[in-house]
Design a protein around this motif. Sequence first.
Motif, PDB file in Angstrom:
ATOM      1  N   ALA A  75       0.830  -1.208   0.000  1.00  0.00           N
ATOM      2  CA  ALA A  75       0.000   0.000   0.000  1.00  0.00           C
ATOM      3  C   ALA A  75       0.865   1.258   0.000  1.00  0.00           C
ATOM      4  CB  ALA A  75      -0.933  -0.011   1.209  1.00  0.00           C
ATOM      5  N   ALA A  76       1.952   1.246   0.761  1.00  0.00           N
ATOM      6  CA  ALA A  76       2.847   2.410   0.810  1.00  0.00           C
ATOM      7  C   ALA A  76       3.505   2.631  -0.551  1.00  0.00           C
ATOM      8  CB  ALA A  76       3.909   2.218   1.885  1.00  0.00           C
ATOM      9  N   LYS A  77       3.933   1.564  -1.199  1.00  0.00           N
ATOM     10  CA  LYS A  77       4.542   1.679  -2.526  1.00  0.00           C
ATOM     11  C   LYS A  77       3.535   2.228  -3.523  1.00  0.00           C
ATOM     12  CE  LYS A  77       7.040  -0.867  -6.112  1.00  0.00           C
ATOM     13  NZ  LYS A  77       6.534  -0.028  -7.145  1.00  0.00           N
ATOM     14  N   ARG A  80       3.158   5.909  -2.954  1.00  0.00           N
ATOM     15  CA  ARG A  80       4.310   6.652  -3.477  1.00  0.00           C
ATOM     16  C   ARG A  80       4.247   6.751  -4.994  1.00  0.00           C
ATOM     17  NH1 ARG A  80       7.079   3.576   0.315  1.00  0.00           N
ATOM     18  NH2 ARG A  80       7.790   2.168  -1.323  1.00  0.00           N
ATOM     19  N   ASP A  81       3.882   5.640  -5.652  1.00  0.00           N
ATOM     20  CA  ASP A  81       3.807   5.630  -7.114  1.00  0.00           C
ATOM     21  C   ASP A  81       2.727   6.577  -7.622  1.00  0.00           C
ATOM     22  OD1 ASP A  81       5.836   3.778  -7.102  1.00  0.00           O
ATOM     23  OD2 ASP A  81       4.541   2.046  -7.509  1.00  0.00           O
ATOM     24  N   GLU A  82       1.628   6.695  -6.911  1.00  0.00           N
ATOM     25  CA  GLU A  82       0.536   7.592  -7.316  1.00  0.00           C
ATOM     26  C   GLU A  82       0.946   9.044  -7.184  1.00  0.00           C
ATOM     27  OE1 GLU A  82      -2.756   6.457  -4.884  1.00  0.00           O
ATOM     28  OE2 GLU A  82      -3.225   4.694  -6.092  1.00  0.00           O
ATOM     29  N   ASP A  83       1.856   9.344  -6.241  1.00  0.00           N
ATOM     30  CA  ASP A  83       2.304  10.728  -6.044  1.00  0.00           C
ATOM     31  C   ASP A  83       3.252  11.197  -7.145  1.00  0.00           C
ATOM     32  OD1 ASP A  83       0.786  10.990  -3.788  1.00  0.00           O
ATOM     33  OD2 ASP A  83       2.443  10.655  -2.373  1.00  0.00           O
TER      34      ASP A  83
END
Length: 84
Positions: A75-77, A80-83
């Motif tokens: 979920a954290a990855k 980060r990828d969406e940002d």
Amino acid sequence: MPLYDFRCRACGREFETLVRPQSTPECPGCHGLDLERLPSTFAVKSSERTRSAADKNLKKHGELGWQKTREIEIAAKKHRDEDH
């Protein structure tokens, strides 16, 4: 005032605390003063901290804990990828 990581030699608890000049930190669990100063986690790569936390979680909670930690990592990855 710097933050330091410690492990209490009496009870084994690991904790982070501010160390003021001319003061001696104590364990928040047993109030022991026989402490081992640990390497700062601030200087460790985030991925290393995440893996270390996952390993501790697995040791503490078994396979189910590891799966939960992995879900959090994914979920954290994704976040980060969406940002980017």
